[in-house]
Design an enzyme around this catalytic site. Structure first.
Site, PDB file in Angstrom:
ATOM      1  N   ILE A  59       1.680   2.592   1.559  1.00 23.12           N
ATOM      2  CA  ILE A  59       2.871   2.868   0.773  1.00 23.12           C
ATOM      3  C   ILE A  59       3.094   1.625  -0.076  1.00 23.12           C
ATOM      4  O   ILE A  59       3.060   0.501   0.415  1.00 23.12           O
ATOM      5  CB  ILE A  59       4.082   3.176   1.684  1.00 23.12           C
ATOM      6  CG1 ILE A  59       5.335   3.504   0.848  1.00 23.12           C
ATOM      7  CG2 ILE A  59       4.373   2.046   2.655  1.00 23.12           C
ATOM      8  CD1 ILE A  59       6.519   3.968   1.703  1.00 23.12           C
ATOM      9  N   SER A  60       3.269   1.819  -1.373  1.00 23.43           N
ATOM     10  CA  SER A  60       3.296   0.686  -2.297  1.00 23.43           C
ATOM     11  C   SER A  60       4.492  -0.232  -2.057  1.00 23.43           C
ATOM     12  O   SER A  60       5.534   0.179  -1.525  1.00 23.43           O
ATOM     13  CB  SER A  60       3.342   1.188  -3.745  1.00 23.43           C
ATOM     14  OG  SER A  60       2.154   1.828  -4.090  1.00 23.43           O
ATOM     15  N   GLN A  61       4.339  -1.480  -2.467  1.00 22.87           N
ATOM     16  CA  GLN A  61       5.418  -2.448  -2.454  1.00 22.87           C
ATOM     17  C   GLN A  61       6.590  -1.902  -3.276  1.00 22.87           C
ATOM     18  O   GLN A  61       6.392  -1.423  -4.395  1.00 22.87           O
ATOM     19  CB  GLN A  61       4.928  -3.761  -3.048  1.00 22.87           C
ATOM     20  CG  GLN A  61       5.971  -4.857  -3.146  1.00 22.87           C
ATOM     21  CD  GLN A  61       5.436  -6.066  -3.895  1.00 22.87           C
ATOM     22  OE1 GLN A  61       4.321  -6.046  -4.419  1.00 22.87           O
ATOM     23  NE2 GLN A  61       6.228  -7.116  -3.952  1.00 22.87           N
TER      24      GLN A  61
END
Length: 211
Positions: A59-61
């Protein structure tokens, strides 16, 4: 209470990092990131960093999610194509800002988990499917906005073809392990205008499906 404090701190970090649009910050604040990460990482849900979600994906930053969403600039009239559903976190944020979101995921297990989250959270303006993201979703084209959450060696022509004139595409470009750049590409009546935004690090955009 602790989660709310962490969320407030995260929103402040995003502001400092360049996410300044109120509607984007509000969408992030209202989207419960803890629902999109494995139980093991829920205490870290509001840390400003990527987290593993299985299948060698992350899950992206939150800062990158915010910057990409801000660059995409969706509004309530927009029909959005997302390549790479992943956990569904970016999808859920887009759903708060756009009229309709179409999302393509190549890994079946991630797709199934994301769809279950959308149902559980009452997100009704998202349509997702399993497919090869590099091919887009031609049956639903053209799109006002397209966002790609994996890095391509080059911008897929199929996605450019499915972008409406006046629409924009946000995509990271570059090989895995090498320098990658986030680009915003706008389609005009004469062609395409490209703008580099920032350096990023994403998993690669891969052809085919899994599972």
């Amino acid at each position: 209470m602790i989660a709310e404090t962490r969320k407030i701190r995260l929103i402040m970090e995003l502001r400092q990092g360049g996410v300044t649009q109120t509607d984007v910050l509000t969408a992030i604040e209202k989207t419960p990131r803890e629902e999109f990460v494995p139980e093991l990482f829920r205490e870290s849900a509001y840390d400003n960093r990527p987290l593993p979600i299985g299948a060698d994906q992350t899950i992206s930053q939150p800062l990158i999610v915010g910057l990409m969403t801000q660059a995409l600039a969706p509004d309530r009239r927009c029909k959005v194509l997302e390549i790479g559903t992943g956990s569904g976190y970016q999808t859920a944020i887009l759903a708060r800002l756009a009229r309709r979101v179409y999302s393509v995921e190549r890994i079946r297990d991630l797709y199934l988990e994301a769809v279950q989250r959308f149902d559980r959270l009452g997100i009704g303006n998202v349509t997702a499917r399993i497919g090869d993201g590099g091919l887009g979703w031609p049956e639903q084209a053209p799109f006002d906005r397209i966002i790609v959450t994996a890095a391509a060696d080059r911008v897929p022509q199929a996605l450019l073809d499915q972008l409406r004139i006046g629409g924009s595409l946000v995509i990271p470009v570059g090989a895995e392990g090498a320098a990658q750049t986030l680009w915003r590409i706008e389609r005009t009546g004469e062609g395409f205008e490209e703008e580099p935004l920032t350096g990023v690090r994403f998993v690669p955009l891969v052809s085919g499906t899994v599972g």
